[in-house]
Design a protein around this motif. Structure first.
Motif, PDB file in Angstrom:
ATOM      1  N   VAL A  23      16.298  11.288 112.429  1.00  0.00           N
ATOM      2  CA  VAL A  23      16.958  12.587 113.292  1.00  0.00           C
ATOM      3  C   VAL A  23      16.553  12.275 114.831  1.00  0.00           C
ATOM      4  O   VAL A  23      15.448  12.430 115.077  1.00  0.00           O
ATOM      5  N   ASP A  24      17.410  11.830 115.559  1.00  0.00           N
ATOM      6  CA  ASP A  24      17.086  11.650 117.070  1.00  0.00           C
ATOM      7  C   ASP A  24      17.423  12.977 117.653  1.00  0.00           C
ATOM      8  O   ASP A  24      18.607  13.532 117.608  1.00  0.00           O
ATOM      9  N   MET A  25      16.634  13.668 118.582  1.00  0.00           N
ATOM     10  CA  MET A  25      16.592  14.788 119.202  1.00  0.00           C
ATOM     11  C   MET A  25      16.478  14.453 120.622  1.00  0.00           C
ATOM     12  O   MET A  25      15.648  13.619 121.012  1.00  0.00           O
ATOM     13  N   LEU A  26      17.024  15.327 121.548  1.00  0.00           N
ATOM     14  CA  LEU A  26      16.894  15.310 123.045  1.00  0.00           C
ATOM     15  C   LEU A  26      15.708  16.325 123.334  1.00  0.00           C
ATOM     16  O   LEU A  26      15.441  17.199 122.548  1.00  0.00           O
ATOM     17  N   ASP A  27      14.857  15.709 124.090  1.00  0.00           N
ATOM     18  CA  ASP A  27      13.686  16.437 124.648  1.00  0.00           C
ATOM     19  C   ASP A  27      14.078  17.426 125.963  1.00  0.00           C
ATOM     20  O   ASP A  27      13.995  17.135 126.902  1.00  0.00           O
ATOM     21  N   VAL A  28      14.604  18.585 125.324  1.00  0.00           N
ATOM     22  CA  VAL A  28      15.132  19.625 126.544  1.00  0.00           C
ATOM     23  C   VAL A  28      14.359  20.721 126.381  1.00  0.00           C
ATOM     24  O   VAL A  28      13.828  21.066 125.358  1.00  0.00           O
ATOM     25  N   LYS A  29      14.624  21.677 127.134  1.00  0.00           N
ATOM     26  CA  LYS A  29      14.135  23.355 127.118  1.00  0.00           C
ATOM     27  C   LYS A  29      14.913  24.030 126.144  1.00  0.00           C
ATOM     28  O   LYS A  29      16.137  23.622 125.824  1.00  0.00           O
ATOM     29  N   GLY A  30      14.430  24.794 125.585  1.00  0.00           N
ATOM     30  CA  GLY A  30      15.294  25.611 124.441  1.00  0.00           C
ATOM     31  C   GLY A  30      15.255  25.012 123.334  1.00  0.00           C
ATOM     32  O   GLY A  30      14.217  24.386 122.830  1.00  0.00           O
ATOM     33  N   PRO A  31      16.098  25.638 122.256  1.00  0.00           N
ATOM     34  CA  PRO A  31      15.962  24.851 120.641  1.00  0.00           C
ATOM     35  C   PRO A  31      16.206  23.455 120.695  1.00  0.00           C
ATOM     36  O   PRO A  31      16.711  22.795 121.610  1.00  0.00           O
ATOM     37  N   PRO A  32      15.756  22.707 119.667  1.00  0.00           N
ATOM     38  CA  PRO A  32      15.928  21.583 119.729  1.00  0.00           C
ATOM     39  C   PRO A  32      17.345  20.769 119.525  1.00  0.00           C
ATOM     40  O   PRO A  32      18.333  21.784 119.095  1.00  0.00           O
ATOM     41  N   ARG A  33      17.996  19.980 120.184  1.00  0.00           N
ATOM     42  CA  ARG A  33      19.225  19.465 120.206  1.00  0.00           C
ATOM     43  C   ARG A  33      19.463  18.140 119.297  1.00  0.00           C
ATOM     44  O   ARG A  33      18.660  17.103 119.932  1.00  0.00           O
ATOM     45  N   VAL A  34      20.157  18.204 118.262  1.00  0.00           N
ATOM     46  CA  VAL A  34      20.060  16.747 117.589  1.00  0.00           C
ATOM     47  C   VAL A  34      21.301  16.250 118.216  1.00  0.00           C
ATOM     48  O   VAL A  34      22.297  16.598 118.464  1.00  0.00           O
ATOM     49  N   PHE A  35      21.012  14.736 118.552  1.00  0.00           N
ATOM     50  CA  PHE A  35      22.285  14.106 118.966  1.00  0.00           C
ATOM     51  C   PHE A  35      22.652  12.738 118.130  1.00  0.00           C
ATOM     52  O   PHE A  35      23.733  12.220 118.243  1.00  0.00           O
ATOM     53  N   GLU A  36      21.781  12.525 117.279  1.00  0.00           N
ATOM     54  CA  GLU A  36      22.145  11.311 116.123  1.00  0.00           C
ATOM     55  C   GLU A  36      21.307  11.362 115.048  1.00  0.00           C
ATOM     56  O   GLU A  36      20.316  11.718 114.835  1.00  0.00           O
TER      57      GLU A  36
END
Length: 76
Positions: A23-36
């Motif tokens: 599971v690839d996720m974006l490193d952003v502020k806030g909750p985890p964001r799955v992108f792939e």
């Protein structure tokens, strides 16, 4: 792995009905964001990066699933 990231990865795998995936996720502020979500992850690269025997863990899980299905078939 931080608890929110782990939870997001596990939920993603469950939603896609996958026992094994990356599971690839974006490193952003806030909750985890799955992108792939990769149903056929590059295990060798992940083993090298983490130092974890992922192939062995996958085989062990397959054996567990096989055994539990055999036991259910016997009792059905």
């Amino acid at each position: 792995l931080a608890a929110p990231l782990k939870a997001a990865a596990e939920k993603s795998a469950v939603l896609c009905e996958l026992e094994v995936c990356a599971v690839d996720m974006l490193d952003v502020k806030g909750p985890p964001r799955v992108f792939e979500i990769n149903s056929s992850p590059a295990i060798t690269e992940m083993e090298n990066a983490t130092g974890v025997d992922l192939a062995g863990a996958i085989i062990a899980r397959c054996e567990e699933l096989h055994q539990s299905r055999r036991l259910r078939a016997v009792h059905d």
